[in-house]
Design a protein around this motif. Structure first.
Motif, mmCIF file in Angstrom:
data_model
loop_
_atom_site.group_PDB
_atom_site.id
_atom_site.type_symbol
_atom_site.label_atom_id
_atom_site.label_comp_id
_atom_site.label_asym_id
_atom_site.label_seq_id
_atom_site.Cartn_x
_atom_site.Cartn_y
_atom_site.Cartn_z
ATOM 1 N N GLY A 138 0.781 -1.233 0.000
ATOM 2 C CA GLY A 138 0.000 0.000 0.000
ATOM 3 C C GLY A 138 0.805 1.271 0.000
ATOM 4 N N ASN A 182 -3.871 7.164 0.280
ATOM 5 C CA ASN A 182 -5.319 7.142 0.068
ATOM 6 C C ASN A 182 -5.852 8.543 0.361
ATOM 7 O OD1 ASN A 182 -7.986 6.590 -0.156
ATOM 8 N ND2 ASN A 182 -8.104 5.125 1.517
ATOM 9 N N TRP A 183 -5.721 9.419 -0.614
ATOM 10 C CA TRP A 183 -6.059 10.834 -0.521
ATOM 11 C C TRP A 183 -5.299 11.482 0.627
ATOM 12 C CZ3 TRP A 183 -10.959 13.811 1.169
ATOM 13 C CH2 TRP A 183 -10.898 15.124 0.667
#
Length: 201
Positions: free
Chosen positions: A15, A19-20
């Protein structure tokens, strides 16, 4: 894992994309997590030792989406990493949202705080967590009285790393919205957090 300059294996990607406003996770074996964000962008995570060309974990993006103007947001949490033995350190939580609508606030030396949390320090064989982004404080206030008052939406610091690499990225600063210019006796703190330190020689 990406040891010895081998290509990234999708089965082991962790990851690394943010995520924004949430910080990205360390995508290499022991790279540091990226910092969360709010009005200030999050810092990137440090790369792991022995793989200098691996992409660093990205920090959260500025929370100011063009399709949603004039909004307030929670601070984004930092990104985590991995550890060879034991649990990986936690990343820092993002700050919350404080909304106050009143005629007067009497400070009396008090503080209203929505800071991001600090990223955790890594164990010797692991990466560090990223700091959380500062939160948001929105105030509709006519007067602040005559006594000191502090508002704080600081980004959290990235986690240190005793192994010398894989430190966490600092969290971005938050948002302060104040409806009046009458801020005498008021101090404002909204800077981003510091990146983690290399503790090894």
């Amino acid at each position: 894992f990406t040891e010895f300059n081998q290509p990234l294996d999708p089965a082991y990607m962790k990851g690394f994309g943010a995520n924004w406003n949430g910080g990205g996770g360390g995508n290499a074996k022991f790279s540091g997590g990226g910092g969360g964000s709010n009005l200030g962008a999050g810092g990137i995570g440090g790369t792991e030792d022995c793989v200098p060309n691996v992409t660093s974990a990205s920090g959260g993006a500025v929370a100011d989406h063009p399709s949603m103007p004039n909004r307030i947001y929670f601070g984004g949490g930092g990104g985590a990493s991995t550890s060879l033995t034991g649990l990986s350190p936690s990343a820092g939580n993002g700050g919350g949202i404080v909304i106050i609508v009143t005629d007067t606030i009497i400070g009396s030396g008090g503080k209203i705080i929505s800071n991001g949390g600090d990223g955790g320090t890594a164990v010797v064989d692991g990466g560090s967590g990223g700091g959380g982004g500062g939160g948001s404080i929105a105030l509709s206030v006519n007067s602040y009285g005559s006594t000191p008052l502090q508002f704080s939406v600081l980004g959290g610091n990235g986690g240190d790393n005793p192994g010398g690499f894989g430190e966490g990225g600092g969290g971005g600063g938050g948002l302060l919205y104040i409806s009046t210019d009458n801020t005498v006796n008021v101090s404002l703190s909204l800077t981003g957090g510091l990146p983690g330190k290399h503790l090894a020689s």
